[in-house]
Motif scaffolding. Structure first.
Motif, PDB file in Angstrom:
ATOM      1  N   ASN A  32     -34.374  63.097  -4.265  1.00  0.00           N
ATOM      2  CA  ASN A  32     -32.972  63.408  -3.961  1.00  0.00           C
ATOM      3  C   ASN A  32     -32.866  64.311  -2.749  1.00  0.00           C
ATOM      4  O   ASN A  32     -31.947  64.185  -1.941  1.00  0.00           O
ATOM      5  CB  ASN A  32     -32.298  64.093  -5.151  1.00  0.00           C
ATOM      6  CG  ASN A  32     -32.044  63.097  -6.259  1.00  0.00           C
ATOM      7  OD1 ASN A  32     -31.951  61.911  -5.992  1.00  0.00           O
ATOM      8  ND2 ASN A  32     -31.969  63.589  -7.479  1.00  0.00           N
ATOM      9  N   ASN A  35     -33.217  62.163   0.107  1.00  0.00           N
ATOM     10  CA  ASN A  35     -31.940  61.465   0.271  1.00  0.00           C
ATOM     11  C   ASN A  35     -30.964  62.288   1.094  1.00  0.00           C
ATOM     12  O   ASN A  35     -30.357  61.805   2.044  1.00  0.00           O
ATOM     13  CB  ASN A  35     -31.333  61.254  -1.116  1.00  0.00           C
ATOM     14  CG  ASN A  35     -31.082  59.810  -1.416  1.00  0.00           C
ATOM     15  OD1 ASN A  35     -31.928  58.976  -1.133  1.00  0.00           O
ATOM     16  ND2 ASN A  35     -29.908  59.522  -1.960  1.00  0.00           N
ATOM     17  N   ASP A  36     -30.798  63.539   0.676  1.00  0.00           N
ATOM     18  CA  ASP A  36     -29.863  64.434   1.378  1.00  0.00           C
ATOM     19  C   ASP A  36     -30.258  64.579   2.850  1.00  0.00           C
ATOM     20  O   ASP A  36     -29.415  64.524   3.737  1.00  0.00           O
ATOM     21  CB  ASP A  36     -29.855  65.826   0.724  1.00  0.00           C
ATOM     22  CG  ASP A  36     -29.251  65.787  -0.665  1.00  0.00           C
ATOM     23  OD1 ASP A  36     -28.599  64.774  -0.989  1.00  0.00           O
ATOM     24  OD2 ASP A  36     -29.434  66.766  -1.421  1.00  0.00           O
ATOM     25  N   CYS A  38     -31.999  62.513   4.652  1.00  0.00           N
ATOM     26  CA  CYS A  38     -31.801  61.246   5.385  1.00  0.00           C
ATOM     27  C   CYS A  38     -30.326  61.037   5.706  1.00  0.00           C
ATOM     28  O   CYS A  38     -29.997  60.509   6.775  1.00  0.00           O
ATOM     29  CB  CYS A  38     -32.357  60.070   4.580  1.00  0.00           C
ATOM     30  SG  CYS A  38     -34.157  59.922   4.722  1.00  0.00           S
ATOM     31  N   ASN A  51     -31.047  53.774   5.933  1.00  0.00           N
ATOM     32  CA  ASN A  51     -32.043  52.875   5.331  1.00  0.00           C
ATOM     33  C   ASN A  51     -33.407  53.024   5.983  1.00  0.00           C
ATOM     34  O   ASN A  51     -34.436  53.013   5.320  1.00  0.00           O
ATOM     35  CB  ASN A  51     -31.582  51.419   5.426  1.00  0.00           C
ATOM     36  CG  ASN A  51     -30.544  51.103   4.364  1.00  0.00           C
ATOM     37  OD1 ASN A  51     -30.339  51.900   3.454  1.00  0.00           O
ATOM     38  ND2 ASN A  51     -29.895  49.971   4.496  1.00  0.00           N
ATOM     39  N   ILE A  54     -34.854  56.390   4.716  1.00  0.00           N
ATOM     40  CA  ILE A  54     -35.234  56.443   3.299  1.00  0.00           C
ATOM     41  C   ILE A  54     -36.421  55.515   3.032  1.00  0.00           C
ATOM     42  O   ILE A  54     -37.272  55.807   2.202  1.00  0.00           O
ATOM     43  CB  ILE A  54     -34.016  56.115   2.394  1.00  0.00           C
ATOM     44  CG1 ILE A  54     -34.172  56.804   1.031  1.00  0.00           C
ATOM     45  CG2 ILE A  54     -33.783  54.627   2.219  1.00  0.00           C
ATOM     46  CD1 ILE A  54     -33.932  58.260   1.039  1.00  0.00           C
TER      47      ILE A  54
END
Ligand SMILES: [Zn+2]
Length: 295
Positions: A32, A35-36, A38, A51, A54
């Motif tokens: 996560n 994620n943040d 990216c 994309n 990640i």
């Protein structure tokens, strides 16, 4: 209708497991965090999509910047049951937060490594050393504390040298402030720990916009990478070249891309990469050790 790029990305996402084989000791919370990161990086850099970011499966390094941004790393380890890597290479982008191309090119080269990592080298890639600088509303060279990270590395036995140089020779330019003392910043502490733990045989650090190749340390430098020709700029107290190249005697290749805000063509991105691999292959580690390793 799906565009070709989207279909390739989709296929790639489907074909790659959600977590890499190197995540055994990583808690579930950490993806996560990636994620943040990216989301923030893709919002800032037009040439890096979420994309793309990640799918590279970057990992949190367990270190954070002043503003609590994750300092991300990607490892391309030795391949099991294949050859021993010839050398360990550390690659760094975005030490200066306003040099966008130096971060984007890391993502392009990691994509190449994702596809073609052959085990020739053991890589660690830190694509964005100064996330606070990049992720400001107006990106800046210095970090969140106003420190030029490339002046914050240790000075052999002379902790005051960077500050003195800054006052006397850099006319107290705020863009080149070395910090109150060497290693005052979490980002440089992380890089020095990485160098001490990983023990790279060479370091590649990417900047912009001088359009040249600079070099510090042994052995002899590359004369040209892509269209970038060797020009030795000299070192500054507290710079990575001074610390790693001269003090620690680790070859440091500094690639200065021609523009901070414009990426080189795809062809040139590949050419720089291929020339760099050719040079590393012959020169790192230094002969005759390299000869032995290649046999
Ligand atoms: Zn720079």
């Amino acid at each position: 209708m799906l565009t070709r790029l989207y279909r390739i990305t989709l296929l790639f996402l489907i074909s790659v497991p959600a977590y890499s084989q190197n995540t055994n000791n990583i808690t579930l919370l950490q993806p996560n965090q990636v994620n943040d990161s990216c989301i923030k990086i893709a919002n800032k850099l037009s040439s890096v999509t979420f994309n793309e970011c990640i799918s590279l499966e970057l990992m949190p390094s367990q270190h954070q910047s002043n503003n609590k941004n994750n300092l991300l790393i990607k490892e391309y380890p030795p391949l099991l049951n294949k050859r021993q890597p010839q050398a360990r290479i550390l690659m760094l982008g975005g030490i200066h937060g306003d040099e966008y191309s130096s971060v984007t090119i890391m993502f392009k080269w990691m994509k190449i490594l994702d596809k073609y990592h052959s085990g020739l080298f053991h890589w660690k890639v830190a694509p964005l050393v100064n996330p606070d600088g990049l992720l400001q509303k107006k990106s800046q060279r210095i970090n969140a504390s106003g420190v030029d990270l490339n002046r914050n590395f240790p000075n052999n036995g002379s902790p005051q040298a960077s500050l003195e140089y800054w006052k006397d020779r850099a006319y107290s330019d705020p863009r080149r402030y070395p910090g109150p003392s060497p290693l005052s910043e979490p980002e440089t502490q992380w890089i020095v720990k990485l160098i001490k733990d990983f023990k790279p045989d060479a370091i590649v650090s990417v900047h912009a916009p001088y359009g040249i190749v600079d070099y510090d340390g042994p052995p002899s430098p590359p004369s040209r990478l892509g269209h970038l020709y060797l020009k030795l700029l000299g070192t500054y107290p507290g710079s990575l070249g001074n610390y790693a190249g001269l003090q620690e005697e680790i070859p440091v290749v500094t690639i200065e891309l021609p523009y901070a805000g414009i990426m080189p063509s795809n062809h040139e991105v590949s050419r720089i990469w291929v020339d760099m691999i050719k040079w590393l292959r012959v020169n790192i580690p230094q002969p005759p050790k390299a000869k032995t390793a290649l046999q």
